[in-house]
Write a protein that holds these residues in place. Sequence first.
Motif, PDB file in Angstrom:
ATOM      1  N   THR A  46      48.343 -10.735  60.356  1.00 14.13           N
ATOM      2  CA  THR A  46      47.241 -11.341  59.601  1.00 14.13           C
ATOM      3  C   THR A  46      46.751 -12.399  60.807  1.00 14.13           C
ATOM      4  O   THR A  46      45.528 -12.674  60.785  1.00 14.13           O
ATOM      5  N   LYS A  92      53.991  -9.280  58.550  1.00 16.46           N
ATOM      6  CA  LYS A  92      52.806  -9.290  57.981  1.00 16.46           C
ATOM      7  C   LYS A  92      51.801 -10.511  58.359  1.00 16.46           C
ATOM      8  O   LYS A  92      50.722 -10.550  58.613  1.00 16.46           O
ATOM      9  N   SER A  93      52.820 -11.723  58.289  1.00 17.41           N
ATOM     10  CA  SER A  93      52.059 -12.875  59.015  1.00 17.41           C
ATOM     11  C   SER A  93      51.732 -12.999  60.467  1.00 17.41           C
ATOM     12  O   SER A  93      50.408 -13.303  60.795  1.00 17.41           O
TER      13      SER A  93
END
Length: 402
Positions: A38, A34-35
């Motif tokens: 993003t 997710k990081s």
Amino acid sequence: MIGLFKASSTHKPVARAIHKFNQSSTAKWVPVNKSFITLTKIILRAASERLNLAHLAVTLRCVTHQGYRHLLLVNDERDLQLAAIGQTEEFIISAQDSIGAPFANFKADAAYSLPIDFKPPQGSVQRLGYLVAQSRPGSVIKREQLLKDLALVADEIVRTIGRYQTRYRAIHVYGDQSYWIGNSKALRQLDQRMDLLAKGNLPVLVRADKGAGKVIAARSLHCLGRPELAPFIESDCTEWEQGNAASILQSLHSFANGGTLFLRNLDALTATDFQHLYEFWRRASQAEFDGSYSLKLIVSLSRIDCTLGSAQQQWLAQHTQELRLPGLNERREDIRDLAQFFIREFGFGDGFDLTESAWCLLESAPWPGNVEQLKQLIKKLVLIADADLISADELAPLLEQH
């Protein structure tokens, strides 16, 4: 960790840990988590707005293994065979949040593409995917200029991949939090600065206050600038026996040669011991190890505004390149990511959270102790919490104590 140094009479440790890498230290698969997604979206959206594009996306070669998607950073046939036990795919990250196919509305005559090429510290250039852009209907595009601009975007994505490779290499080697958490502009600028410093041979002076991540910076510089098998030696000058700097440095050099020597709290040295450091670096900088790599020297001060003698200041100004680390007040966008990381680190699951007003209170608070202060606050918070959802009223008293 292979040993500790001891000063001759006081028996204080002068080297905390000595790490040597092995062949498995290099992260060949970078998790597309997710990081990572993003941060890539932030880059794509900013570029799309700046270049007035209708659409911007990146395709990346990935392998899905044991339920996790990774970038595949290898060309070696053996490793590709290993990757074959998972599902290899082209994964698309788009500047848009559309739930449809990212390229469904692309028109060939208005589309542009550039390769995403990644070169690991040791190895050949690898094709990971492509950056694909589409101009807005009716817009006048200068093709050559747009391709130059897109090349800069591709370079930023490649640096992001390198950052995550360095992160997971550090996790493998050090076993603790040895990487930056967050996607703020301040961290992205820091990454760019560190890329430049890691390639140089001059010593790096890390300026930061307590809790800002000086050890993380040193470890990251080492992972970026030294080969896999190079040692990383860390030593705190506050623990050195006064007047014994010359012999301590000689011992440290014997273990760190070809790798990195990180000297913390340089301002603890006396003027005489600092003079020994001058002489040490003059000799060490002219030496080579194994025909190429000499010593990489990284030093840090105890505080960002630390006062030194005029001779010390002059030497640092002439012989080092400075790396200033942002305080938590300069990267408030990262506070939620950091807090959630520490909540998970202390054993609380996804159900534990803060109300929006509590998050706002946390993000607006002063942080003189930087990330370490935030970590201690979260640690205390999860210990005294009676419920899974923390309100601003519950958080406020703890903030006053910190």
